[in-house]
Design an enzyme around this catalytic site. Structure first.
Site, PDB file in Angstrom:
ATOM      1  N   ASP A   1      -0.367   4.435   0.670  1.00 45.16           N
ATOM      2  CA  ASP A   1      -0.792   5.480   1.607  1.00 45.16           C
ATOM      3  C   ASP A   1      -0.150   5.262   2.971  1.00 45.16           C
ATOM      4  O   ASP A   1       0.324   4.170   3.294  1.00 45.16           O
ATOM      5  CB  ASP A   1      -2.316   5.518   1.738  1.00 45.16           C
ATOM      6  CG  ASP A   1      -2.886   4.264   2.389  1.00 45.16           C
ATOM      7  OD1 ASP A   1      -2.449   3.145   2.024  1.00 45.16           O
ATOM      8  OD2 ASP A   1      -3.760   4.389   3.263  1.00 45.16           O
TER       9      ASP A   1
ATOM     10  N   GLU B   1      -5.323   1.999   2.358  1.00 48.01           N
ATOM     11  CA  GLU B   1      -5.249   0.844   3.270  1.00 48.01           C
ATOM     12  C   GLU B   1      -5.426   1.266   4.717  1.00 48.01           C
ATOM     13  O   GLU B   1      -5.983   0.512   5.526  1.00 48.01           O
ATOM     14  CB  GLU B   1      -3.907   0.128   3.087  1.00 48.01           C
ATOM     15  CG  GLU B   1      -3.808  -1.231   3.777  1.00 48.01           C
ATOM     16  CD  GLU B   1      -3.324  -1.156   5.228  1.00 48.01           C
ATOM     17  OE1 GLU B   1      -3.395  -2.182   5.939  1.00 48.01           O
ATOM     18  OE2 GLU B   1      -2.866  -0.064   5.648  1.00 48.01           O
TER      19      GLU B   1
ATOM     20  N   HIS C   1       0.837  -1.209   0.000  1.00 42.90           N
ATOM     21  CA  HIS C   1       0.000   0.000   0.000  1.00 42.90           C
ATOM     22  C   HIS C   1       0.861   1.244   0.000  1.00 42.90           C
ATOM     23  O   HIS C   1       1.921   1.295   0.637  1.00 42.90           O
ATOM     24  CB  HIS C   1      -1.033  -0.005   1.131  1.00 42.90           C
ATOM     25  CG  HIS C   1      -0.508   0.073   2.521  1.00 42.90           C
ATOM     26  ND1 HIS C   1      -0.302   1.264   3.183  1.00 42.90           N
ATOM     27  CD2 HIS C   1      -0.175  -0.890   3.414  1.00 42.90           C
ATOM     28  CE1 HIS C   1       0.119   1.036   4.414  1.00 42.90           C
ATOM     29  NE2 HIS C   1       0.215  -0.271   4.584  1.00 42.90           N
TER      30      HIS C   1
END
EC number: 3.5.1.130
Length: 346
Positions: free
Chosen positions: A64, A117, A62
């Site tokens: 983020d 996420e 992920h």
């Protein structure tokens, strides 16, 4: 420059909801590293594809992070910055390893930097409909010589108690007092469930995330936000049913997306490939089972293929002011992944 992918990606500050610049940077980096093609998908995920064979491996990380921009610096072989641990380190590791591996006849390697996420996993929910991998590797930090095989499920809820107005000197409970009693009842329920389960992974874990109260001329109310981590064997549906029973006349409202716990099979070609590769790098491999929740929980009910979670970094530094990863450990993790994918695709 060595570690360019890792340092460059961590330098792109990308808290949940603001991932676009980081995704653009990563897809351009993938292109420069020789990926067959790279793009930003309909959810905003950064995607890189190596090869076009019928057998597919998805490496899902992920892109983020939680909020809080930490100045990026390298000091004595250690990279500091938001996401160095959770989880741009693992995502950069995936990116570099697949680049080093290159195209393998009969195989396709898909690296995904998923958005969101840290909130509702919108990126993983989108990706799960687009791929059907034979094997899956999820990117989260667990140190270079360990693989994670289990993550707890999660169910968020909001519990509200309402009461008619009463005089502060009266004998009736206020909404706030009643809510405290409800919270204690939920704690007691979880405590009874947990009492014969020594392993934390098998327990119900409660986190009180917030409290609010208010009133008007005739009514008063009190609300708490509850984060529940679920062990294997308790589905979110079962937990919500129990919670409503324990809370009595309090209102229980579901929040966000609930997912069940997931435990990966130890006896798979994927796990064996990682164990062998860790040993080849001079490490002693170990399994871990985590009390948190990851995109593993989101995608595996659909993909249902052999999977594990891998990535460099110390997960106790997740979300902290001191996020850091050793460049040496990062390189070890890259080589472990190259070796594991080479063995898997041989």
């Amino acid at each position: 420059m060595a570690h360019e992918t890792l340092i460059g990606l961590v330098s792109q500050y990308s808290p949940s909801g603001l991932e676009q610049k980081a995704a653009e940077w990563l897809t351009e980096r993938m292109q420069s590293l020789g990926y067959s093609h790279s793009f930003i998908d309909g959810a905003g995920n950064a995607v890189g594809i190596m090869g076009d064979g019928p057998r597919q491996v998805v490496l899902l990380g992920h892109i983020d992070t939680v909020p809080g921009n930490i100045p990026v610096k390298v000091n004595e072989g250690v990279l500091f910055g938001r996401g160095a641990v959770d989880a741009k380190g693992p995502l950069a590791c995936f990116t570099d390893a697949v680049s080093q591996l290159g195209e393998v006849e009969g195989w396709q390697f898909v690296v995904i930097g998923a958005v969101d996420e840290e909130r509702n996993s919108c990126g993983a929910r989108f990706a799960v409909t687009k791929y059907r991998p034979e094997f899956t590797v999820i990117g989260e930090p667990n140190h270079w010589n360990r693989v994670a095989l289990g993550y707890k499920g999660v169910a968020w809820s909001e519990i509200t108690v309402r009461r008619s107005q009463t005089h502060s000197a009266g004998i009736l409970r206020t909404a706030s007092e009643a809510l405290v009693k409800t919270w204690l009842a939920v704690q007691e329920f979880a405590g009874k469930y947990n009492q014969d389960k020594p392993r934390v992974f098998d327990q119900i874990l409660l986190t009180l995330r917030g409290l609010q109260s208010g009133e008007d001329d005739f009514w008063q109310w009190a609300t708490l936000q509850l984060d529940t981590r679920l062990p294997p064997g308790i589905s979110p549906e079962e937990w919500y049913t129990w919670l409503k029973e324990v809370c009595g006349d309090a209102e229980v409202e579901r929040k966000g997306f609930a997912v069940p716990a997931h435990v990966c099979d130890k006896n798979t070609p994927l796990v064996r490939a990682f164990l062998s590769s860790i040993r080849a790098q001079g490490g002693t491999p170990a399994f871990v089972y985590k009390t948190g929740t990851a995109d593993l929980n989101t995608v595996m009910p659909t993909w249902q293929c052999p999977a594990l979670v891998y990535g460099p970094g110390d997960s106790t530094l997740d979300h902290t002011l001191d996020e850091q990863v050793s460049l040496e450990e990062y390189e070890q993790a890259v080589q472990v992944l190259v070796g594991a994918l080479t063995k898997l695709s041989a």
